[in-house]
Each structure stands twice: as structure tokens, then as C-alpha cells.
Design an enzyme around this catalytic site. Structure first.
Site, PDB file in Angstrom:
ATOM      1  N   ARG A 176      18.141 -75.116 -66.521  1.00  0.00           N
ATOM      2  CA  ARG A 176      19.245 -74.532 -67.290  1.00  0.00           C
ATOM      3  C   ARG A 176      20.489 -74.355 -66.437  1.00  0.00           C
ATOM      4  O   ARG A 176      21.600 -74.726 -66.829  1.00  0.00           O
ATOM      5  CB  ARG A 176      18.820 -73.173 -67.854  1.00  0.00           C
ATOM      6  CG  ARG A 176      17.699 -73.198 -68.886  1.00  0.00           C
ATOM      7  CD  ARG A 176      17.409 -71.781 -69.349  1.00  0.00           C
ATOM      8  NE  ARG A 176      16.320 -71.694 -70.313  1.00  0.00           N
ATOM      9  CZ  ARG A 176      15.044 -71.512 -70.000  1.00  0.00           C
ATOM     10  NH1 ARG A 176      14.690 -71.388 -68.717  1.00  0.00           N
ATOM     11  NH2 ARG A 176      14.113 -71.434 -70.944  1.00  0.00           N
TER      12      ARG A 176
ATOM     13  N   ASP B 207      24.604 -67.405 -51.760  1.00  0.00           N
ATOM     14  CA  ASP B 207      24.372 -66.176 -52.522  1.00  0.00           C
ATOM     15  C   ASP B 207      22.977 -65.627 -52.281  1.00  0.00           C
ATOM     16  O   ASP B 207      22.700 -64.496 -52.661  1.00  0.00           O
ATOM     17  CB  ASP B 207      24.563 -66.454 -54.019  1.00  0.00           C
ATOM     18  CG  ASP B 207      24.499 -65.187 -54.859  1.00  0.00           C
ATOM     19  OD1 ASP B 207      25.233 -64.232 -54.538  1.00  0.00           O
ATOM     20  OD2 ASP B 207      23.718 -65.150 -55.832  1.00  0.00           O
TER      21      ASP B 207
ATOM     22  N   GLU C  78      16.342 -60.908 -47.685  1.00  0.00           N
ATOM     23  CA  GLU C  78      17.431 -60.104 -48.264  1.00  0.00           C
ATOM     24  C   GLU C  78      17.012 -58.637 -48.349  1.00  0.00           C
ATOM     25  O   GLU C  78      15.862 -58.343 -48.624  1.00  0.00           O
ATOM     26  CB  GLU C  78      17.748 -60.597 -49.686  1.00  0.00           C
ATOM     27  CG  GLU C  78      18.227 -62.017 -49.771  1.00  0.00           C
ATOM     28  CD  GLU C  78      18.393 -62.462 -51.231  1.00  0.00           C
ATOM     29  OE1 GLU C  78      18.281 -61.603 -52.144  1.00  0.00           O
ATOM     30  OE2 GLU C  78      18.615 -63.659 -51.465  1.00  0.00           O
TER      31      GLU C  78
ATOM     32  N   ARG D 239      11.786 -82.256 -60.586  1.00  0.00           N
ATOM     33  CA  ARG D 239      10.397 -82.648 -60.810  1.00  0.00           C
ATOM     34  C   ARG D 239      10.296 -83.804 -61.795  1.00  0.00           C
ATOM     35  O   ARG D 239       9.380 -84.625 -61.700  1.00  0.00           O
ATOM     36  CB  ARG D 239       9.590 -81.454 -61.318  1.00  0.00           C
ATOM     37  CG  ARG D 239       9.305 -80.404 -60.244  1.00  0.00           C
ATOM     38  CD  ARG D 239       8.586 -79.203 -60.807  1.00  0.00           C
ATOM     39  NE  ARG D 239       9.462 -78.438 -61.704  1.00  0.00           N
ATOM     40  CZ  ARG D 239       9.104 -77.308 -62.292  1.00  0.00           C
ATOM     41  NH1 ARG D 239       7.901 -76.818 -62.105  1.00  0.00           N
ATOM     42  NH2 ARG D 239       9.952 -76.664 -63.073  1.00  0.00           N
TER      43      ARG D 239
ATOM     44  N   ARG E  42      17.165 -69.525 -54.450  1.00  0.00           N
ATOM     45  CA  ARG E  42      16.443 -68.505 -53.709  1.00  0.00           C
ATOM     46  C   ARG E  42      16.489 -68.900 -52.240  1.00  0.00           C
ATOM     47  O   ARG E  42      16.479 -70.084 -51.900  1.00  0.00           O
ATOM     48  CB  ARG E  42      14.977 -68.408 -54.149  1.00  0.00           C
ATOM     49  CG  ARG E  42      14.746 -67.672 -55.448  1.00  0.00           C
ATOM     50  CD  ARG E  42      14.880 -66.163 -55.268  1.00  0.00           C
ATOM     51  NE  ARG E  42      14.362 -65.428 -56.405  1.00  0.00           N
ATOM     52  CZ  ARG E  42      15.077 -65.050 -57.451  1.00  0.00           C
ATOM     53  NH1 ARG E  42      16.360 -65.386 -57.510  1.00  0.00           N
ATOM     54  NH2 ARG E  42      14.535 -64.357 -58.432  1.00  0.00           N
TER      55      ARG E  42
ATOM     56  N   HIS F 194      23.637 -61.867 -53.231  1.00  0.00           N
ATOM     57  CA  HIS F 194      22.762 -62.193 -54.366  1.00  0.00           C
ATOM     58  C   HIS F 194      23.375 -61.622 -55.648  1.00  0.00           C
ATOM     59  O   HIS F 194      22.743 -60.859 -56.379  1.00  0.00           O
ATOM     60  CB  HIS F 194      21.363 -61.636 -54.152  1.00  0.00           C
ATOM     61  CG  HIS F 194      20.319 -62.351 -54.973  1.00  0.00           C
ATOM     62  ND1 HIS F 194      19.019 -62.498 -54.556  1.00  0.00           N
ATOM     63  CD2 HIS F 194      20.382 -62.950 -56.191  1.00  0.00           C
ATOM     64  CE1 HIS F 194      18.324 -63.148 -55.477  1.00  0.00           C
ATOM     65  NE2 HIS F 194      19.138 -63.440 -56.486  1.00  0.00           N
TER      66      HIS F 194
END
Length: 313
Positions: A155, A256, A261, A176, A232, A279
Site C-alpha cells: 500500500r 524515519d 529506537e 515478493r 522499519r 519514527h
């Protein structure tokens, strides 16, 4: 009748807490000085867990809350939730997809423009008086018309691609599966890297993508590439990323997300060509309100015996 107990793992905005308190008895784990003691005291009365993507819920937390039958994640990523443990205990897991897609894509482009056009440097150049003393700042790099590689065309990746089309960029991706979209497909990040001048990571987190952008992929980037990560920290080999920034293979980066973190590797703060964000890609009032509303919808659907709007497991 008593309201069901809800364990709130991480800080939520006041508007969410107030709305949740109308339906649930809130147990704020993040305020506890002794988490183990807090769970021992309140866990038996907890019937649902509200957590965040980066905080998750492990098997020990589920065991401490044996009556909990749903974990509602405030965020898309559920990589920090032990899904196998949840399935074994017949605990439903939900997340908040779609509502944050566009804001994360916006942040990807914000970081891209900030890095390529050296916006933080320019801001400091004006504020410090250097412009008045020394004249024009160094030249930056354009974004429009560049070759873009996107790691992960889910998305968020597709939303990034739509924005890139508006910048007249040539778009390629790895993922994938091949999508029915007019973009060049490459089977993995290392194969994608040589085709990109700008490399944006938007793959989902979790064990399946840990280290997906590995040293081979980073070393396959063209010298002078721009690197953006709104995915991530776990998706990227951070040591290889730091080495590539230090060597100049990556000319600029906008990040980000990070390993460990919020206690990130302090070396990132020493790079003047890296733009850092805490983040915060989904961090708009509008999106956070939508995330909270969807999290509540999942919790309320569970207790009302209705189908869950966005089940994960």
C-alpha cells in the site's frame, strides 16, 4: 456491569484514551514503574490489549493477561507481536492499515526532498547568517526525473510510486511478487539497486524482512545515491548503511526508522548529509485520529460479537 479491562501498552493521545475510557477500564502499562508488578496486579482483569507497532506484545504479556482475547495494534506493523503465541492462545490480532498509507508516503517524499535539496542545511545557512557573510550555498540535487527504486510495493510503496509519477520519475521496484503495474520489477533489493538513483525502503517489518536490504544491496547502489527508509530499522543492515554513508556511496539519506529506537546509533547524528526523523511518518493529527478510531472499532467489534474490521490473526 463492570467495563472490561484494557491494557494500554504505549502512550496514546488523550482523545483516544477518553474515548476508550467510555467502554473500558484502562490499565496504563506505560505509567508503571514496575511493569512486572503492574501486570501481576492488573493482568487477571485484562480482557484486551491495546499496543503499538514498535512495542508489540510478547508471550509473557499474554500469559500475564490470561483472559485477554484480542490485541489491537495502533499501527500497521505487527512484527513486535508474537503472532504464533497469539494463535496458540486463540487471541485475535488487529492493526490499522490504509489509514496511514498516504501520510507515510508523504513523509517518504518529505525526507527525499529534504535530503536532495539540502533543506535542513539551507535553513541553518540562513539562520546562522552564513548566507549574508559568504553568499550562495552549495548546489543541491534535483528530484524530478530521477530513477527511483522502491523496496516493497504494498500500500505504502504504491502511494510513493503515485507521487513519483508526478515528479516524472522512472520507477522500478522489488517485492515478493510482481504487480500488475507499469513499473520495472526486480526480484530483490540487490537486483534493484543498480537501476536506482534514489532508493526508498517501504517494505513491511517482521522476521520475514529482517535484513532484507543487506550489505549486498547497499553495495550495489550507484555511487551518489539517495537512500530513504520509512519502513522499519530491522529491514536494513544498519552497519552497511553507515559504512556506505561514510564512504560517500550514499550521498544523502533520510531516515524515519532505526534499530534500537529511540536510542539510535549516535553516529547518525554526526552525518551532515543525513536527515533524521523520530519514527514520525504517520504523525499527523488526522492520521493518528483515524488510527485510534480504527483500533477502537476493532476492540468494540470484538466485544459486540461482530466481525473484526481489520484482522491480522
Amino acid at each position: 456491569m463492570d467495563k472490561p479491562g484494557l491494557l494500554v501498552v504505549g502512550v496514546l493521545p488523550d482523545w483516544d484514551l477518553q474515548a476508550l475510557a467510555r467502554r473500558f477500564t484502562l490499565h496504563l502499562l506505560y505509567e508503571a514503574s514496575d511493569r512486572a508488578a503492574f501486570l501481576a496486579q492488573h493482568g487477571p482483569s485484562v480482557r484486551a490489549i491495546a499496543t503499538k507497532g514498535e512495542l508489540g506484545a510478547d508471550a509473557a504479556m499474554m500469559d500475564a493477561c490470561p483472559e485477554a482475547r484480542i490485541i489491537a495494534c495502533y499501527g500497521v506493523g505487527v512484527d513486535a507481536i508474537d503472532l504464533a503465541a497469539a494463535r496458540a492462545r486463540r487471541v485475535a490480532v488487529t492493526n490499522t492499515p490504509d489509514v496511514l498509507t498516504e501520510d507515510v508516503a508523504d513523509m517518504a517524499f518529505a525526507l527525499l526532498l529534504a535530503t536532495a535539496r539540502a533543506i535542513p542545511e539551507g535553513d541553518a545557512y540562513v539562520r546562522s547568517g552564513t548566507w549574508a557573510r559568504q553568499g550562495p550555498m552549495r548546489l543541491a540535487t534535483r528530484v524530478w526525473g530521477k530513477r527511483l527504486g522502491i523496496v516493497g510495493l504494498g500500500r505504502i510503496g504504491r502511494a510513493i510510486a503515485r507521487r513519483a509519477e508526478g515528479f516524472g520519475m522512472s520507477i522500478a521496484y522489488s517485492g515478493r511478487t510482481r504487480k500488475e503495474l507499469p513499473y520495472a520489477f526486480h526480484p530483490d533489493p540487490a537486483a534493484l539497486a543498480p537501476h536506482a538513483e534514489i532508493f526508498i525502503v517501504s517494505a513491511a517489518g517482521g522476521a520475514a524482512t529482517a535484513g532484507l536490504v543487506d550489505r549486498a544491496a547497499i553495495e550495489a547502489l550507484n555511487p551518489g545515491s539517495i537512500f530513504i527508509n520509512v519502513s522499519r530499522g530491522s529491514v536494513v543492515d544498519e552497519a552497511a548503511l553507515i559504512a556506505a554513508i561514510r564512504s560517500g556511496r550514499i550521498a544523502a539519506a533520510g531516515l524515519d526508522v532505526f534499530h534500537n529506537e529511540p536510542a539510535i546509533d549516535p553516529v547518525f547524528a554526526t552525518f551532515p548529509n543525513v536527515v533524521l526523523s523520530p519514527h514520525q511518518a504517520s504523525g499527523t493529527v488526522e492520521t493518528r485520529k483515524a488510527m485510534g478510531a480504527l483500533m477502537r472499532e476493532n476492540l468494540e467489534a470484538h466485544f459486540d460479537g461482530r466481525p473484526l474490521p481489520t484482522p491480522v490473526a
